[in-house]
Design an enzyme around this catalytic site. Structure first.
Site, mmCIF file in Angstrom:
data_model
loop_
_atom_site.group_PDB
_atom_site.id
_atom_site.type_symbol
_atom_site.label_atom_id
_atom_site.label_comp_id
_atom_site.label_asym_id
_atom_site.label_seq_id
_atom_site.Cartn_x
_atom_site.Cartn_y
_atom_site.Cartn_z
ATOM 1 N N ARG A 100 0.838 -1.200 0.000
ATOM 2 C CA ARG A 100 0.000 0.000 0.000
ATOM 3 C C ARG A 100 0.874 1.251 0.000
ATOM 4 O O ARG A 100 2.058 1.196 0.351
ATOM 5 C CB ARG A 100 -0.909 0.015 1.230
ATOM 6 C CG ARG A 100 -1.831 -1.183 1.369
ATOM 7 C CD ARG A 100 -2.608 -1.132 2.673
ATOM 8 N NE ARG A 100 -3.539 -2.241 2.822
ATOM 9 C CZ ARG A 100 -3.270 -3.384 3.440
ATOM 10 N NH1 ARG A 100 -2.062 -3.564 3.975
ATOM 11 N NH2 ARG A 100 -4.168 -4.337 3.541
ATOM 12 N N LYS A 102 -1.642 -2.520 7.965
ATOM 13 C CA LYS A 102 -2.726 -1.953 8.760
ATOM 14 C C LYS A 102 -2.686 -2.512 10.176
ATOM 15 O O LYS A 102 -2.379 -3.680 10.382
ATOM 16 C CB LYS A 102 -4.083 -2.265 8.115
ATOM 17 C CG LYS A 102 -4.353 -1.463 6.841
ATOM 18 C CD LYS A 102 -5.756 -1.727 6.331
ATOM 19 C CE LYS A 102 -6.081 -0.831 5.141
ATOM 20 N NZ LYS A 102 -7.457 -1.060 4.645
ATOM 21 N N HIS A 153 -2.716 2.457 -5.824
ATOM 22 C CA HIS A 153 -3.558 1.280 -5.560
ATOM 23 C C HIS A 153 -3.833 0.484 -6.836
ATOM 24 O O HIS A 153 -4.064 -0.727 -6.776
ATOM 25 C CB HIS A 153 -4.871 1.709 -4.899
ATOM 26 C CG HIS A 153 -5.302 0.768 -3.814
ATOM 27 N ND1 HIS A 153 -4.624 0.649 -2.608
ATOM 28 C CD2 HIS A 153 -6.316 -0.131 -3.753
ATOM 29 C CE1 HIS A 153 -5.215 -0.272 -1.862
ATOM 30 N NE2 HIS A 153 -6.245 -0.759 -2.538
ATOM 31 N N ARG A 170 -1.205 -1.989 -6.991
ATOM 32 C CA ARG A 170 -1.494 -3.075 -6.038
ATOM 33 C C ARG A 170 -2.472 -4.067 -6.692
ATOM 34 O O ARG A 170 -2.274 -5.283 -6.610
ATOM 35 C CB ARG A 170 -2.071 -2.483 -4.762
ATOM 36 C CG ARG A 170 -2.448 -3.492 -3.670
ATOM 37 C CD ARG A 170 -2.783 -2.728 -2.390
ATOM 38 N NE ARG A 170 -3.525 -3.509 -1.413
ATOM 39 C CZ ARG A 170 -2.963 -4.313 -0.518
ATOM 40 N NH1 ARG A 170 -1.649 -4.465 -0.493
ATOM 41 N NH2 ARG A 170 -3.700 -4.968 0.356
ATOM 42 N N HIS A 227 -4.260 -8.838 3.554
ATOM 43 C CA HIS A 227 -5.705 -8.751 3.762
ATOM 44 C C HIS A 227 -6.091 -9.495 5.045
ATOM 45 O O HIS A 227 -5.535 -10.549 5.348
ATOM 46 C CB HIS A 227 -6.459 -9.376 2.590
ATOM 47 C CG HIS A 227 -6.529 -8.492 1.382
ATOM 48 N ND1 HIS A 227 -6.778 -8.967 0.118
ATOM 49 C CD2 HIS A 227 -6.393 -7.144 1.250
ATOM 50 C CE1 HIS A 227 -6.788 -7.958 -0.742
ATOM 51 N NE2 HIS A 227 -6.557 -6.853 -0.075
ATOM 52 N N TYR A 267 -10.418 -10.186 -6.889
ATOM 53 C CA TYR A 267 -9.523 -10.300 -8.038
ATOM 54 C C TYR A 267 -9.861 -11.490 -8.932
ATOM 55 O O TYR A 267 -9.478 -11.522 -10.099
ATOM 56 C CB TYR A 267 -8.066 -10.403 -7.571
ATOM 57 C CG TYR A 267 -7.613 -9.176 -6.843
ATOM 58 C CD1 TYR A 267 -7.415 -7.975 -7.520
ATOM 59 C CD2 TYR A 267 -7.413 -9.185 -5.467
ATOM 60 C CE1 TYR A 267 -7.026 -6.832 -6.850
ATOM 61 C CE2 TYR A 267 -7.016 -8.040 -4.789
ATOM 62 C CZ TYR A 267 -6.829 -6.873 -5.485
ATOM 63 O OH TYR A 267 -6.450 -5.729 -4.827
#
Length: 293
Positions: free
Chosen positions: A145, A169, A239, A242, A265, A274
């Site tokens: 990210r 994150k 992004h 990504r 994730h 995806y």
């Protein structure tokens, strides 16, 4: 005071990134301006006030994604106030979010990215160009990210093991493998960065032309300017690279759970989006190649 306490909670207890905390702050500042027009404070807000606010956002033309994010912010904030005993009832409990139309992730085909990154036409040996090249390579070659890229330190890259340590994150750390070409580019960039004599002791990997820490707008400018050479997609952002990384892995047969771990994730559901791109690709190949299509 209530807002300050909430921001402190997000920063120190939830350990959200600065980028995420800033988004919460911005959303709540905007909501505060709305309720001030009715001479209300945060603790005086009722369900009807929140509903009126959402109506105003819709009338202003905000997307369903944006409105849903603001709803999520308000829910978190009022849940915090309710749990802290500042309010008796949570006014956001009955708020319904607008449905978001399903959109496939925008990506750039691997062949186009290879053309950009392997061609001698787009990059030279100057420090800004070497840095820009590395930024594109890191985003496309690791799927990290924007915030993760900006937090990278020189020491996060293990050139012997061929890995990068990324802080994702909620401060969740993950290790991403990188190829020999990218390792060489990192080494070249770091050596060139030392030769600039920036006269500071910054440990941050990506820096500006003057040696200051990289920042989001710089990365956006880099990505947009180079993707303009190879892509007609309206959306060009970090992004998108990504998405391109994940789509390339999936098209090459990578396991979905492995892609989930590489992307950082929290759930497989976020990664499964995806698969739709790959299904669309298979449909296209079928229509082009199958005699009965």
């Amino acid at each position: 005071m209530l807002l300050k306490s909430f921001i402190t909670y997000l920063t120190h207890e939830k350990r959200y990134s600065q980028h995420t905390v800033t988004s919460y702050q911005t959303d709540l500042d905007q909501f505060e301006k709305f309720i001030e027009k009715s001479a209300l404070g945060f603790t005086e807000v009722k369900h009807t006030h929140l509903r009126n606010y959402l109506v105003e956002l819709m009338e202003e033309g905000h997307s369903a994604n944006t409105i849903n994010r603001k709803i999520s912010t308000l829910r978190s904030f009022y849940k915090f106030l309710h749990r802290s005993g500042k309010i008796d009832q949570n006014p956001s409990a009955l708020i319904k979010a607008p449905k978001i139309p399903k959109r496939l992730p925008v990506f750039v085909e691997a062949q186009k990215m290879d053309h950009l990154l392997d061609s001698e036409h787009y990059f030279d040996e100057s420090f800004p160009s070497v840095r820009d090249h590395l930024v594109i390579e890191l985003l496309f070659g690791t799927g990290m990210r924007l915030t993760e890229l900006l937090q990278l330190k020189d020491s996060d890259i293990d050139v012997y093991a061929g890995t990068i340590k990324v802080l994702g994150k909620r401060n969740k750390e993950r290790i991403i493998p990188i190829n020999k070409q990218l390792i060489n580019q990192v080494n070249t960039y770091i050596e060139l960065k030392k030769m600039q004599n920036f006269n500071n002791n910054l440990l941050i990997l990506i820096v500006t032309n003057t040696g200051a820490a990289g920042y989001p707008k710089l990365i956006y400018r880099i990505v947009t300017s180079y993707l303009n050479y190879i892509s007609t997609n309206e959306k060009k952002s970090p992004h998108v690279l990504r998405h391109s990384y994940a789509t390339s892995l999936l098209n090459a047969g990578a396991d979905l759970n492995a892609i989930k771990e590489l992307l950082g994730h929290a759930s497989l559901a976020a990664t499964q989006v995806y698969t739709h791109n790959s299904i669309e690709r298979l449909k296209t190949i079928y229509k082009q190649a199958h005699p009965k299509a």
